[in-house]
Enzyme design. Structure first.
Site, PDB file in Angstrom:
ATOM      1  N   LYS A 181       0.824  -1.201   0.000  1.00 53.77           N
ATOM      2  CA  LYS A 181       0.000   0.000   0.000  1.00 53.77           C
ATOM      3  C   LYS A 181       0.867   1.264   0.000  1.00 53.77           C
ATOM      4  CE  LYS A 181      -1.806  -1.460   3.763  1.00 53.77           C
ATOM      5  NZ  LYS A 181      -2.592  -1.742   4.990  1.00 53.77           N
ATOM      6  N   THR A 213      -8.368   9.387   8.667  1.00 51.87           N
ATOM      7  CA  THR A 213      -7.959   8.154   7.981  1.00 51.87           C
ATOM      8  C   THR A 213      -7.739   6.990   8.949  1.00 51.87           C
ATOM      9  OG1 THR A 213      -5.634   8.857   8.070  1.00 51.87           O
ATOM     10  CG2 THR A 213      -6.889   9.417   6.070  1.00 51.87           C
ATOM     11  N   GLY A 215      -8.037   3.709  10.740  1.00 49.09           N
ATOM     12  CA  GLY A 215      -8.641   2.439  10.360  1.00 49.09           C
ATOM     13  C   GLY A 215      -8.577   2.113   8.886  1.00 49.09           C
ATOM     14  N   THR A 216      -7.847   2.913   8.110  1.00 42.86           N
ATOM     15  CA  THR A 216      -7.793   2.683   6.659  1.00 42.86           C
ATOM     16  C   THR A 216      -7.248   1.303   6.321  1.00 42.86           C
ATOM     17  OG1 THR A 216      -7.472   5.048   6.253  1.00 42.86           O
ATOM     18  CG2 THR A 216      -6.857   3.549   4.486  1.00 42.86           C
ATOM     19  N   GLY A 217      -6.113   0.937   6.908  1.00 45.43           N
ATOM     20  CA  GLY A 217      -5.494  -0.347   6.583  1.00 45.43           C
ATOM     21  C   GLY A 217      -6.347  -1.530   7.019  1.00 45.43           C
ATOM     22  N   CYS A 218      -6.909  -1.442   8.233  1.00 42.84           N
ATOM     23  CA  CYS A 218      -7.787  -2.509   8.713  1.00 42.84           C
ATOM     24  C   CYS A 218      -8.964  -2.697   7.767  1.00 42.84           C
ATOM     25  CB  CYS A 218      -8.322  -2.163  10.097  1.00 42.84           C
ATOM     26  SG  CYS A 218      -7.076  -1.876  11.361  1.00 42.84           S
TER      27      CYS A 218
END
Length: 276
Positions: A181, A213, A215-218
């Protein structure tokens, strides 16, 4: 058959990341979500104040309860802060794969190491356990640029050429595919790189100017798991998840949650927006 995804991760008391974000993402993508909690965090939009690890034997008990009953069609793994918790999860998932290959469905591993606030979520001594025991079980890993650098012991990639080299190195660790990412990169475009043995492609989206942003990766990894739970092929699930998370980030400022880094808007497709 009802699509069921399981998230194995930490709890975010502020509701923006971790188990809470995963379950919201599953629901937003029409998948039933179950959970195995590996840690409790005292957390809000400003950061992580404390972490309480769940005992490994209780993590194992949760795993056996969930997978022993539910017909799980995909698994997402997030925060695993300690080596002994990594081993408990790895041993149980390896057992499931050996006895019933479809018992846990495809595995999406998000190697969570640092919260959006900068707070550490993975002990230094746990990194090698992640590499040795969980990455080889994963159908896809979804590191961001700092996480990829930490897994490889190198500098953070500064351009697409460096991202390609790092993705190839990550593939050698044993995962079936990589989604590297680029959200921590620079420029007007956020570029993610998908790489597997069969090829690669880039997923580009406009970089959105927002502080919200958390929690974006989760949420991205959970959206991929939701697609896989519904029977989508991996490449399709990744593409659809990128569309979902871009929309969730774009709509994040419609919410007013806390006074720090707020969460993305998991239900932007469903909630009606009212003008003040």
């Amino acid at each position: 058959m009802t699509a069921i995804a399981v998230t194995i991760a930490g709890s975010d008391s502020g509701g923006g990341a971790g188990i809470q974000a995963d379950l919201k993402t599953f629901s937003a993508n029409r998948v039933y979500g179950a959970s195995v909690i590996t840690a409790l965090t005292a957390q809000n939009t400003f950061g992580v104040r404390a972490i309480h690890d769940v005992p490994p034997d209780f993590v194992q008990a949760q795993l056996r309860s969930v997978y022993g009953d539910l017909k799980v069609t995909a698994t997402k793994i997030g925060m695993l802060s300690r080596p002994e918790i990594i081993m408990a999860v790895a041993e149980e998932l390896a057992r499931l794969k050996a006895t019933a290959p479809s018992g846990c469905g495809p595995i999406v591993l998000d190697p969570v190491m640092i919260a959006a606030s900068g707070d550490p979520l993975l002990a230094e001594e746990a990194v090698q356990g992640l590499i040795d025991h969980l990455i080889p079980l994963a159908d896809l890993i979804t590191p961001n640029l700092p996480e990829a650098a930490r897994l490889l012991g190198c500098d953070i990639a500064g351009d697409k050429d460096a991202m390609e080299l790092q993705a190839k190195s990550l593939l050698k660790l044993g995962a079936q595919a990589i989604l590297l990412k680029g959200g921590h990169g620079a420029g007007d475009t956020s570029s993610d790189l998908f790489l597997s043995a069969s090829g690669h492609f880039w997923l580009d989206a406009p970089r959105i100017a927002t502080e919200n942003t958390h929690g974006t990766g989760c949420s991205l990894s959970s959206a991929i798991a939701a697609g896989l739970a519904c029977g989508e092929l991996l490449e399709s699930a990744v593409r659809q998840a990128k569309i979902y998370i871009t929309g969730a980030i774009s709509a994040a400022d419609q919410l007013s949650i806390g006074s720090g880094h707020g969460p993305v808007h998991h239900f932007y497709q469903f909630w009606e927006t009212f003008d003040e």
